[in-house]
Design a protein around this motif. Structure first.
Motif, PDB file in Angstrom:
ATOM      1  N   PRO A   1       0.820  -1.210   0.000  1.00  0.00           N
ATOM      2  CA  PRO A   1       0.000   0.000   0.000  1.00  0.00           C
ATOM      3  C   PRO A   1       0.860   1.269   0.000  1.00  0.00           C
ATOM      4  O   PRO A   1       1.598   1.529   0.956  1.00  0.00           O
TER       5      PRO A   1
ATOM      6  N   THR B   1       4.130  -1.920   4.136  1.00  0.00           N
ATOM      7  CA  THR B   1       2.936  -2.393   4.839  1.00  0.00           C
ATOM      8  C   THR B   1       2.061  -1.204   5.211  1.00  0.00           C
ATOM      9  O   THR B   1       2.409  -0.048   4.941  1.00  0.00           O
ATOM     10  N   GLU B   2       0.945  -1.481   5.844  1.00  0.00           N
ATOM     11  CA  GLU B   2       0.038  -0.417   6.272  1.00  0.00           C
ATOM     12  C   GLU B   2       0.669   0.481   7.331  1.00  0.00           C
ATOM     13  O   GLU B   2       0.243   1.622   7.515  1.00  0.00           O
TER      14      GLU B   2
END
Length: 385
Positions: A117, A206-207
């Motif tokens: 993301p 990653t988030e």
């Protein structure tokens, strides 16, 4: 009546359509774009528009009514799925077909992406989304100390964000400018509070942030990736046109098919000054290449011989760059680089091949004239200016 189709409704395509009308072409012009916005300029997206210092309407190439007033059939939100040069036909995503007499491909480039993301900065929607996030004082991690990466970092830091830049090269802009001048930009960002991580790559996004190739994890509210762009050559390759790093053209921007042309980021064109093909991803190439392609389509004897040019604005630093540093063997400075007010010249065999003016203005024409002249110069002449 002839029909000229332009695939790609960006700056190059819009300026080509404008030039066709200015040069007296009275046939049908069809300008097809995958985006839903009318043609706009991209530099403000990472500069003034991202920072909120310029208005939305300022980014567009033409006023809203220009296309209808000039009888340009502007079709937005439509993708071209196939080009068939043998049949002088393009196939569209809605299932329709559009015949043409001559075709210009100005499809530009798309950001190189990483898994995970992340935000990218290519469209007006991208810029607006980032500006909203920056306004909240986010913890921003930028992957890539490229021009777009550093401009994004500067905008985020100016907005009050905590900013970290991750770059596998040993310094910023290492491939574009070299270690010495790339280091200058790195020091500028460090002086503004940007944390710089060189010699390490983003192994996983990653988030909650990024895992580096070293195994270290960096937390962030959002990750912005700026690692360059790839030209949109798929349509040309599938159509059987000659493709290298971009769509191969001659100096007049004609491709391997006599009725198909290419301009802007996607074109790899023969440059008469350098004696080889080059591909340029900067604003000025689209601005001037579109009109050259249009005149070439009209049968005029033209060449796209503008020198590569681009500019950047980061904090209090304003810079313009002209030329191509490939093959240089020396750099000469007029002024002190550490003062952020200087001119740098790249030389090959005592001839200037590129120049960069930093916070020194009204010298671009002189620099470009020196490059074009090909004259032998002594470094002392340049440094004393």
């Amino acid at each position: 009546m002839a029909t000229y189709v332009i695939v790609g409704a960006g700056l190059a395509g819009a300026k080509a359509a404008q030039t066709l009308r200015e040069e007296g072409f009275d046939g049908e012009i069809v300008l097809i774009g995958a985006e839903t916005e009318r043609p706009y300029e991209r530099p403000p997206l990472s500069k003034g528009y991202l920072q909120g210092s310029s208005e939305r309407e300022e980014i567009f190439v033409h006023e809203p009514g220009w296309y209808a007033d000039n009888d340009v059939d502007l079709r937005l939100g439509i993708r071209v799925t196939r080009i068939e040069p043998a049949h002088h036909l393009v196939r569209l995503g809605d299932g329709s077909r559009q015949p043409y007499d001559k075709l210009l491909i100005a499809t530009g480039a798309v950001p190189r992406r990483l898994p995970g993301p992340a935000y990218y900065l290519r469209t007006v929607e991208d810029s607006e989304a980032l500006r909203r996030r920056f306004a909240g004082g986010a913890n921003v991690l930028v992957v890539g100390a490229s021009w777009i990466g550093l401009e994004t970092a500067a905008a985020a830091r100016t907005a009050g964000c905590q900013v970290t830049v991750v770059e596998p090269e040993p310094t910023a802009l290492n491939r574009a400018l070299g270690h010495e001048l790339g280091g200058l930009f790195a020091r500028l960002h460090a002086s503004k509070g940007v944390e710089l991580r060189f010699g390490t790559a983003a192994a996983e996004i990653t988030e909650t942030g990024v895992r580096l190739s070293s195994g270290e994890r960096l937390s962030a509210d959002l990750v912005v990736v700026g690692i360059g762009a790839a030209p949109e050559v798929g349509l040309a390759r599938d159509a059987g046109l000659d493709v290298g790093q971009g769509i191969l053209t001659d100096a007049s921007l004609r491709t391997s098919h006599p009725d198909v042309y290419a301009a802007g980021d996607v074109a790899e064109f023969h440059h008469p000054v350098y004696g080889r093909r080059i591909r340029v991803e900067h604003w000025a190439n689209a601005l001037h290449g579109g009109p050259v392609a249009a005149r070439s389509m009209l049968g005029q004897e033209v060449v796209h011989d503008r020198l590569p040019y681009f500019y950047t604005d980061q904090y209090e630093l304003g810079m313009e760059f002209s030329g191509d540093i490939e093959g240089h063997d020396e750099i000469v400075y007029r002024g002190d680089p550490e003062s952020l007010e200087f001119v740098a010249y790249w030389l090959r065999d005592r001839r200037v091949v590129a120049g960069m003016n930093v916070n020194v203005w009204d010298v671009v024409d002189d620099i470009q004239e020196l490059i074009r002249s090909g004259v032998t110069v002594h470094p002392k002449e340049l440094s004393s200016g």
